[in-house]
Design a protein around this motif. Sequence first.
Motif, PDB file in Angstrom:
ATOM      1  N   TYR A   1       0.848  -1.189   0.000  1.00 58.05           N
ATOM      2  CA  TYR A   1       0.000   0.000   0.000  1.00 58.05           C
ATOM      3  C   TYR A   1       0.883   1.237   0.000  1.00 58.05           C
ATOM      4  O   TYR A   1       1.989   1.227   0.537  1.00 58.05           O
ATOM      5  CB  TYR A   1      -0.878   0.046   1.251  1.00 58.05           C
ATOM      6  CG  TYR A   1      -2.099  -0.840   1.232  1.00 58.05           C
ATOM      7  CD1 TYR A   1      -2.020  -2.172   1.626  1.00 58.05           C
ATOM      8  CD2 TYR A   1      -3.334  -0.343   0.840  1.00 58.05           C
ATOM      9  CE1 TYR A   1      -3.145  -2.983   1.619  1.00 58.05           C
ATOM     10  CE2 TYR A   1      -4.470  -1.143   0.841  1.00 58.05           C
ATOM     11  CZ  TYR A   1      -4.357  -2.462   1.233  1.00 58.05           C
ATOM     12  OH  TYR A   1      -5.483  -3.260   1.233  1.00 58.05           O
TER      13      TYR A   1
ATOM     14  N   GLY B   1      -1.682  12.999   4.370  1.00 57.67           N
ATOM     15  CA  GLY B   1      -3.076  13.366   4.542  1.00 57.67           C
ATOM     16  C   GLY B   1      -4.071  12.483   3.805  1.00 57.67           C
ATOM     17  O   GLY B   1      -5.257  12.782   3.783  1.00 57.67           O
ATOM     18  N   GLN B   2      -3.567  11.414   3.227  1.00 56.70           N
ATOM     19  CA  GLN B   2      -4.434  10.516   2.466  1.00 56.70           C
ATOM     20  C   GLN B   2      -4.523   9.155   3.129  1.00 56.70           C
ATOM     21  O   GLN B   2      -3.693   8.794   3.964  1.00 56.70           O
ATOM     22  CB  GLN B   2      -3.885  10.343   1.039  1.00 56.70           C
ATOM     23  CG  GLN B   2      -3.711  11.633   0.280  1.00 56.70           C
ATOM     24  CD  GLN B   2      -5.018  12.324   0.029  1.00 56.70           C
ATOM     25  OE1 GLN B   2      -6.002  11.705  -0.350  1.00 56.70           O
ATOM     26  NE2 GLN B   2      -5.051  13.631   0.255  1.00 56.70           N
ATOM     27  N   GLY B   3      -5.550   8.420   2.724  1.00 57.13           N
ATOM     28  CA  GLY B   3      -5.640   7.043   3.177  1.00 57.13           C
ATOM     29  C   GLY B   3      -4.691   6.151   2.400  1.00 57.13           C
ATOM     30  O   GLY B   3      -3.966   6.608   1.528  1.00 57.13           O
ATOM     31  N   LEU B   4      -4.694   4.886   2.714  1.00 55.80           N
ATOM     32  CA  LEU B   4      -3.824   3.938   2.037  1.00 55.80           C
ATOM     33  C   LEU B   4      -4.451   3.507   0.715  1.00 55.80           C
ATOM     34  O   LEU B   4      -5.651   3.221   0.648  1.00 55.80           O
ATOM     35  CB  LEU B   4      -3.586   2.708   2.910  1.00 55.80           C
ATOM     36  CG  LEU B   4      -2.586   2.852   4.040  1.00 55.80           C
ATOM     37  CD1 LEU B   4      -3.182   3.588   5.218  1.00 55.80           C
ATOM     38  CD2 LEU B   4      -2.059   1.496   4.468  1.00 55.80           C
ATOM     39  N   GLN B   5      -3.614   3.436  -0.306  1.00 55.38           N
ATOM     40  CA  GLN B   5      -4.063   2.992  -1.619  1.00 55.38           C
ATOM     41  C   GLN B   5      -3.320   1.709  -1.970  1.00 55.38           C
ATOM     42  O   GLN B   5      -2.094   1.640  -1.860  1.00 55.38           O
ATOM     43  CB  GLN B   5      -3.798   4.062  -2.675  1.00 55.38           C
ATOM     44  CG  GLN B   5      -4.261   3.659  -4.071  1.00 55.38           C
ATOM     45  CD  GLN B   5      -3.906   4.695  -5.111  1.00 55.38           C
ATOM     46  OE1 GLN B   5      -3.016   5.530  -4.936  1.00 55.38           O
ATOM     47  NE2 GLN B   5      -4.618   4.677  -6.219  1.00 55.38           N
ATOM     48  N   LEU B   6      -4.046   0.707  -2.425  1.00 49.32           N
ATOM     49  CA  LEU B   6      -3.436  -0.556  -2.783  1.00 49.32           C
ATOM     50  C   LEU B   6      -2.640  -0.418  -4.081  1.00 49.32           C
ATOM     51  O   LEU B   6      -3.160   0.033  -5.097  1.00 49.32           O
ATOM     52  CB  LEU B   6      -4.510  -1.629  -2.955  1.00 49.32           C
ATOM     53  CG  LEU B   6      -4.010  -3.025  -3.321  1.00 49.32           C
ATOM     54  CD1 LEU B   6      -3.234  -3.629  -2.142  1.00 49.32           C
ATOM     55  CD2 LEU B   6      -5.169  -3.928  -3.708  1.00 49.32           C
TER      56      LEU B   6
ATOM     57  N   LEU C   1      -5.252  -7.736   8.236  1.00 50.63           N
ATOM     58  CA  LEU C   1      -3.978  -7.378   7.648  1.00 50.63           C
ATOM     59  C   LEU C   1      -3.009  -7.000   8.760  1.00 50.63           C
ATOM     60  O   LEU C   1      -3.362  -6.289   9.689  1.00 50.63           O
ATOM     61  CB  LEU C   1      -4.117  -6.198   6.691  1.00 50.63           C
ATOM     62  CG  LEU C   1      -4.909  -6.415   5.404  1.00 50.63           C
ATOM     63  CD1 LEU C   1      -4.950  -5.134   4.583  1.00 50.63           C
ATOM     64  CD2 LEU C   1      -4.303  -7.552   4.586  1.00 50.63           C
TER      65      LEU C   1
ATOM     66  N   ARG D   1     -11.763  15.141  10.126  1.00 52.55           N
ATOM     67  CA  ARG D   1     -10.425  14.837   9.633  1.00 52.55           C
ATOM     68  C   ARG D   1      -9.381  15.069  10.715  1.00 52.55           C
ATOM     69  O   ARG D   1      -8.361  14.395  10.752  1.00 52.55           O
ATOM     70  CB  ARG D   1     -10.094  15.699   8.420  1.00 52.55           C
ATOM     71  CG  ARG D   1     -10.911  15.375   7.176  1.00 52.55           C
ATOM     72  CD  ARG D   1     -10.601  13.966   6.637  1.00 52.55           C
ATOM     73  NE  ARG D   1      -9.183  13.734   6.463  1.00 52.55           N
ATOM     74  CZ  ARG D   1      -8.502  14.093   5.394  1.00 52.55           C
ATOM     75  NH1 ARG D   1      -9.097  14.698   4.389  1.00 52.55           N
ATOM     76  NH2 ARG D   1      -7.194  13.826   5.314  1.00 52.55           N
TER      77      ARG D   1
ATOM     78  N   TYR E   1     -13.645  -2.015   8.693  1.00 51.57           N
ATOM     79  CA  TYR E   1     -12.513  -2.148   9.607  1.00 51.57           C
ATOM     80  C   TYR E   1     -12.159  -0.778  10.189  1.00 51.57           C
ATOM     81  O   TYR E   1     -12.232   0.236   9.503  1.00 51.57           O
ATOM     82  CB  TYR E   1     -11.270  -2.649   8.858  1.00 51.57           C
ATOM     83  CG  TYR E   1     -11.482  -3.801   7.915  1.00 51.57           C
ATOM     84  CD1 TYR E   1     -12.039  -3.604   6.667  1.00 51.57           C
ATOM     85  CD2 TYR E   1     -11.092  -5.090   8.266  1.00 51.57           C
ATOM     86  CE1 TYR E   1     -12.218  -4.657   5.783  1.00 51.57           C
ATOM     87  CE2 TYR E   1     -11.260  -6.148   7.389  1.00 51.57           C
ATOM     88  CZ  TYR E   1     -11.828  -5.920   6.153  1.00 51.57           C
ATOM     89  OH  TYR E   1     -11.993  -6.973   5.284  1.00 51.57           O
TER      90      TYR E   1
ATOM     91  N   LEU F   1      -7.990   5.055  10.979  1.00 52.04           N
ATOM     92  CA  LEU F   1      -8.348   4.757   9.605  1.00 52.04           C
ATOM     93  C   LEU F   1      -9.529   3.803   9.563  1.00 52.04           C
ATOM     94  O   LEU F   1      -9.570   2.830  10.313  1.00 52.04           O
ATOM     95  CB  LEU F   1      -7.169   4.109   8.880  1.00 52.04           C
ATOM     96  CG  LEU F   1      -5.918   4.957   8.705  1.00 52.04           C
ATOM     97  CD1 LEU F   1      -4.739   4.081   8.307  1.00 52.04           C
ATOM     98  CD2 LEU F   1      -6.138   6.038   7.663  1.00 52.04           C
TER      99      LEU F   1
ATOM    100  N   GLN G   1      -9.158  -4.211   0.627  1.00 46.08           N
ATOM    101  CA  GLN G   1      -9.643  -3.227   1.571  1.00 46.08           C
ATOM    102  C   GLN G   1      -9.387  -1.834   1.015  1.00 46.08           C
ATOM    103  O   GLN G   1      -8.281  -1.527   0.579  1.00 46.08           O
ATOM    104  CB  GLN G   1      -8.951  -3.396   2.918  1.00 46.08           C
ATOM    105  CG  GLN G   1      -9.269  -4.720   3.599  1.00 46.08           C
ATOM    106  CD  GLN G   1      -8.651  -4.843   4.972  1.00 46.08           C
ATOM    107  OE1 GLN G   1      -8.412  -3.861   5.660  1.00 46.08           O
ATOM    108  NE2 GLN G   1      -8.387  -6.080   5.383  1.00 46.08           N
TER     109      GLN G   1
ATOM    110  N   PHE H   1      -9.355   2.175   1.888  1.00 44.98           N
ATOM    111  CA  PHE H   1      -9.173   2.994   3.079  1.00 44.98           C
ATOM    112  C   PHE H   1      -9.701   4.408   2.882  1.00 44.98           C
ATOM    113  O   PHE H   1      -9.592   4.990   1.797  1.00 44.98           O
ATOM    114  CB  PHE H   1      -7.691   3.068   3.447  1.00 44.98           C
ATOM    115  CG  PHE H   1      -7.161   1.820   4.077  1.00 44.98           C
ATOM    116  CD1 PHE H   1      -6.819   0.725   3.304  1.00 44.98           C
ATOM    117  CD2 PHE H   1      -7.014   1.727   5.449  1.00 44.98           C
ATOM    118  CE1 PHE H   1      -6.330  -0.438   3.891  1.00 44.98           C
ATOM    119  CE2 PHE H   1      -6.525   0.578   6.042  1.00 44.98           C
ATOM    120  CZ  PHE H   1      -6.187  -0.503   5.260  1.00 44.98           C
ATOM    121  N   GLY H   2     -10.239   4.961   3.960  1.00 46.33           N
ATOM    122  CA  GLY H   2     -10.589   6.360   4.004  1.00 46.33           C
ATOM    123  C   GLY H   2      -9.371   7.210   4.334  1.00 46.33           C
ATOM    124  O   GLY H   2      -8.281   6.680   4.597  1.00 46.33           O
ATOM    125  N   PRO H   3      -9.531   8.549   4.360  1.00 46.80           N
ATOM    126  CA  PRO H   3      -8.400   9.444   4.596  1.00 46.80           C
ATOM    127  C   PRO H   3      -7.930   9.469   6.040  1.00 46.80           C
ATOM    128  O   PRO H   3      -6.834   9.941   6.326  1.00 46.80           O
ATOM    129  CB  PRO H   3      -8.929  10.804   4.173  1.00 46.80           C
ATOM    130  CG  PRO H   3     -10.401  10.706   4.384  1.00 46.80           C
ATOM    131  CD  PRO H   3     -10.764   9.283   4.069  1.00 46.80           C
TER     132      PRO H   3
END
Lengths: 114, 119
Positions: free
Chosen positions: A36, A41-46, A102, B9, B33, B91, B108, B110-112
């Motif tokens: 990932y 400031g961002q979420g996780l990206q696969l 995970l 946020r 999750y 998260l 999965q 994910f959000g920010p």
Amino acid sequence: AQSVTQPDIHITVSEGASLELRCNYSYGATPYLFWYVQSPGQGLQLLLKYFSGDTLVQGIKGFEAEFKRSQSSFNLRKPSVHWSDAAEYFCAVGLPHNTDKLIFGTGTRLQVFP
Amino acid sequence: EAGVAQSPRYKIIEKRQSVAFWCNPISGHATLYWYQQILGQGPKLLIQFQNNGVVDDSQLPKDRFSAERLKGVDSTLKIQPAKLEDSAVYLCASSLFETGGLISTDTQYFGPGTRLTVL
């Protein structure tokens, strides 16, 4: 217990250079493997995932990873890094015959110089 | 397709206060999750829901943390009372399929995240 190790906390490369981020896992069998990316400031990206089959996996943004069972490794590579690749990269394992839980490594922060 | 939404946020509170986070997963996703990501560490799963039910909450500090997913859609995570060590990014993630003893190969999303600072 299952664990994921990312030995490099911080890596700096020049734009256009090749990149390899290391990931080693500890698990009794072959887990599912993921990379990932997390931008500030961002979420996780696969980026990519491995479940079975071909041990060289292609992902998004030009990344690939190779599963090596003998070394319990799943290293991430990119032949030519772009400045926009600067981010935090996380390796994770998923446990077969379990929930979708995970287990993440501690991450590698990539810095790219122009 | 809209992604995973989280609010707020950012949140700053003093220790011993209470705080709640909200998550709206991707529409139609059965599994939700909550992860805690402490600075310098990878995310750690706190709790996993499948529809309304809890699948795994083994790492949730139940003396102070609680979570619910009423109606099997959005979810809230609460901390009461907060401690300094709860400072982290929280998260939320969701995945489409259910886990039912089968090997799940689902991704999965994910959000920010919500960045919590406890003073």
